[in-house]
Design a protein around this motif. Sequence first.
Motif, short mmCIF file in Angstrom:
data_model
loop_
_atom_site.label_atom_id
_atom_site.label_comp_id
_atom_site.label_asym_id
_atom_site.label_seq_id
_atom_site.Cartn_x
_atom_site.Cartn_y
_atom_site.Cartn_z
N ALA A 19 -72.93 51.96 44.35
CA ALA A 19 -71.63 51.57 43.80
C ALA A 19 -71.74 50.87 42.45
N GLU A 20 -72.75 50.00 42.30
CA GLU A 20 -72.88 49.27 41.03
C GLU A 20 -73.21 50.22 39.89
N ARG A 115 -64.90 56.52 43.64
CA ARG A 115 -64.51 56.52 42.23
C ARG A 115 -63.15 55.89 42.01
N THR A 116 -62.19 56.21 42.87
CA THR A 116 -60.84 55.70 42.69
C THR A 116 -60.81 54.17 42.78
N CYS A 144 -57.53 52.11 50.91
CA CYS A 144 -57.43 50.68 51.25
C CYS A 144 -58.84 50.10 51.35
N THR A 145 -59.67 50.73 52.14
CA THR A 145 -61.06 50.29 52.28
C THR A 145 -61.81 50.42 50.97
N GLY A 146 -61.60 51.55 50.27
CA GLY A 146 -62.30 51.79 49.01
C GLY A 146 -61.98 50.74 47.97
N LEU A 151 -63.37 46.04 44.73
CA LEU A 151 -62.96 44.76 44.14
C LEU A 151 -63.83 43.61 44.62
N SER A 152 -64.37 43.75 45.83
CA SER A 152 -65.24 42.70 46.36
C SER A 152 -66.57 42.62 45.62
N LEU A 153 -66.90 43.63 44.83
CA LEU A 153 -68.09 43.57 43.98
C LEU A 153 -67.89 42.57 42.84
#
Length: 313
Positions: A19-20, A115-116, A144-146, A151-153
């Motif tokens: 993800a990063e 990606r979204t 929702c999960t994505g 954002l939690s990153l």
Amino acid sequence: MEPSLDILSKEDVKKCINAEVLMEKLEFALADYSKGEDGGTQQPLRLTIPVDHYKGRQFVMSAFSQRENALATKVVGFYPENKDEPTHPSDIMLYNPLNGSLQAIMDGTVITEYRTGLVSAIASKHLANPTSKILAILGSGVQCTGHFNALSLLYNFDDVRIWNINIQSAEIAAKKLGKPCRVCTTAEEAVKDADIICTVTSTSTPVLNKDWVKPGCHINSVGAVKPKWQELESDLMRSSVVYVDSKEAACQETGDIIISKCEIYAEIGEVINGQKEARWHETTVFKSVGKLSHKKYIFIKYLNKLIYLYSQL
């Protein structure tokens, strides 16, 4: 000898995504896109195929990235009534830009989910208050999960609220987050005093009103994928500083822009490039229609190969 063709399943793609790294690639893509010809990208508007008989749509999106020397096409469906299948089934095809030969086919659903949310996180990084602590998500599907994970990153939220018109779906989504969060019975309750709001719905009528949003809030809106659909009230759009992924696509594809007749201040890529101001002290809206969001770098590691993709929503 004919070149080998790599085929990546959904599970293969899950194992490969970081993800990063993907967020970094997406930020490059947004910046390059907003540079126009100097950005070295070719990204026509997506082709839309209505499948009204089955209440669906299909989108075909192609892009070339000079930076990554990558040529790719993504085919994605939109079937909001799907129950046992993804609502956005998709596949990505990677080509050799030198001769046009097909190199890889991969499942696109996981990439789209990542990606979204990550594009919304990039927009939030530039447009939201850096001390944001309250997150509200309207909608309880995969995005929702994505969006929560992306954002939690960047943020450590003290309060997370979820609302969906079907409260049972919201409760299921809340359990998937792995962090205590509050399921709200109304959208107004969910967004009260929120620092960041994400609207990830399949609604055709507004679910978020101007009067509910506190000044200085940042909103990521990824729904309203048709010219006659809206997620956000027109007054909210007109009173906010509006950013988009692609001005060209936003003015043709989403009712949030078309119906409200709001002014688009900038593409998020222009902010990344330092061409436009990040006015995070005001109420901001990032409207993602997937056009520019589709044109994102997707970084995939498969076996001993590094495959760079420039993909779409």
